[in-house]
Design an enzyme around this catalytic site. Sequence first.
Site, PDB file in Angstrom:
ATOM      1  N   TYR A 123       0.752  -1.035   0.066  1.00  0.00           N
ATOM      2  CA  TYR A 123       0.088   0.015   0.118  1.00  0.00           C
ATOM      3  C   TYR A 123       0.953   1.349  -0.074  1.00  0.00           C
ATOM      4  CZ  TYR A 123      -3.450  -3.297   1.618  1.00  0.00           C
ATOM      5  OH  TYR A 123      -4.318  -4.506   1.798  1.00  0.00           O
TER       6      TYR A 123
ATOM      7  N   GLY B  42     -14.367  -6.643   2.492  1.00  0.00           N
ATOM      8  CA  GLY B  42     -15.443  -6.548   1.378  1.00  0.00           C
ATOM      9  C   GLY B  42     -16.807  -6.762   1.934  1.00  0.00           C
TER      10      GLY B  42
ATOM     11  N   ALA C 264     -19.178  -4.749  -0.234  1.00  0.00           N
ATOM     12  CA  ALA C 264     -19.153  -4.858  -1.746  1.00  0.00           C
ATOM     13  C   ALA C 264     -19.117  -3.887  -2.439  1.00  0.00           C
ATOM     14  CB  ALA C 264     -20.567  -5.813  -1.992  1.00  0.00           C
TER      15      ALA C 264
ATOM     16  N   GLY D 268     -19.346  -0.907  -1.666  1.00  0.00           N
ATOM     17  CA  GLY D 268     -20.495   0.109  -1.501  1.00  0.00           C
ATOM     18  C   GLY D 268     -21.923  -0.299  -2.185  1.00  0.00           C
ATOM     19  N   LEU D 269     -21.909  -1.355  -2.876  1.00  0.00           N
ATOM     20  CA  LEU D 269     -23.147  -1.656  -3.911  1.00  0.00           C
ATOM     21  C   LEU D 269     -24.198  -1.913  -2.510  1.00  0.00           C
ATOM     22  CD1 LEU D 269     -21.252  -3.815  -6.412  1.00  0.00           C
ATOM     23  CD2 LEU D 269     -22.604  -1.298  -6.723  1.00  0.00           C
ATOM     24  N   LEU D 270     -23.805  -2.335  -1.511  1.00  0.00           N
ATOM     25  CA  LEU D 270     -24.794  -2.856  -0.384  1.00  0.00           C
ATOM     26  C   LEU D 270     -25.313  -1.779   0.118  1.00  0.00           C
ATOM     27  CD1 LEU D 270     -23.254  -6.311   0.826  1.00  0.00           C
ATOM     28  CD2 LEU D 270     -25.486  -5.876  -0.673  1.00  0.00           C
TER      29      LEU D 270
END
Length: 299
Positions: free
Chosen positions: A52, A199, A202, A204-206
């Site tokens: 990172y 995750g 997901a 931010g899809l959830l």
Amino acid sequence: MNYTTLGTSSDLRISEISFGCMSLGEDDAANARLLHQALEGGITFFDTADLYQKGQNEQTVGKAFKGMRHKVILATKVGNQWRPDGSGWDWNPRKAYILKAVEESLRRLQTDYIDLYQLHGGTLDDPIDETIDAFEQLKAAGKIRHYGISSIRPNVIREWVKRSNMASVMMQYSLLDRRPEESCLGLLEQHHIGVLARGSYAQGLLLGKPPKEYLGYRPEDVQKAAAALQQLATNSRSSAALAARFSLAPPAVKSAVLGIRTSEQLEAALAITTSPPLSPQEIDQLRHLLPPNQYQQHR
């Protein structure tokens, strides 16, 4: 905050919500304030990697916890070697590289030991026994306390279960990524190896991001899952808390590693710790929303 032991082979007591440091910015002072707030809120497990920001992420974490090392559990990762020209990185799980890389991680983290040292990936073509030997050597020398892998590949995970004394596996797991349910979660629970779930949201899809195709699910499937969480949400349990609680539900999972960059994200993460766990009925309801996706490769 609840705390649990990360695998029976380890003595690491970790918080059920962990701080994924990959999302931290470049301001060391701001990062330190955020990391200290997380510690004050009960988060004790902080995960970074030498990959990172070309090591700067480890460095900012080390600066933040200087003088309070005994209060935190530090995890980092190895295996991705930056090219000298900085153009990218190459996979290197060789023993000689790991023994060299750990010294750089220790220096950047400003510590004499790493609580959990993880292989940052892995393939069946790796010299697995050589890699394990490197970790065991570092453990015997007191430079690391325990080791694990960060991998989603069932075929690799099975080999590590057979050959090593690893304490943990970090893997992606959420309502929209249920691939670990097929074989990995049960196998790791059977062998008392702790799972660190990443995750949970997901991408931010959830949590309301515009739906898109995701790991075999159609946009309408993604929208259905997000809507189900929203319908279950209450004043004391947000969609984010429900998503994280779903990831924490399997017995093998010991902590949800959440990427945190802002104080608002930290506040949401800490709110999860006071939210009630999902009931068996709620888990069953969520699991029956969509057929579970499965690994197409690396089985």
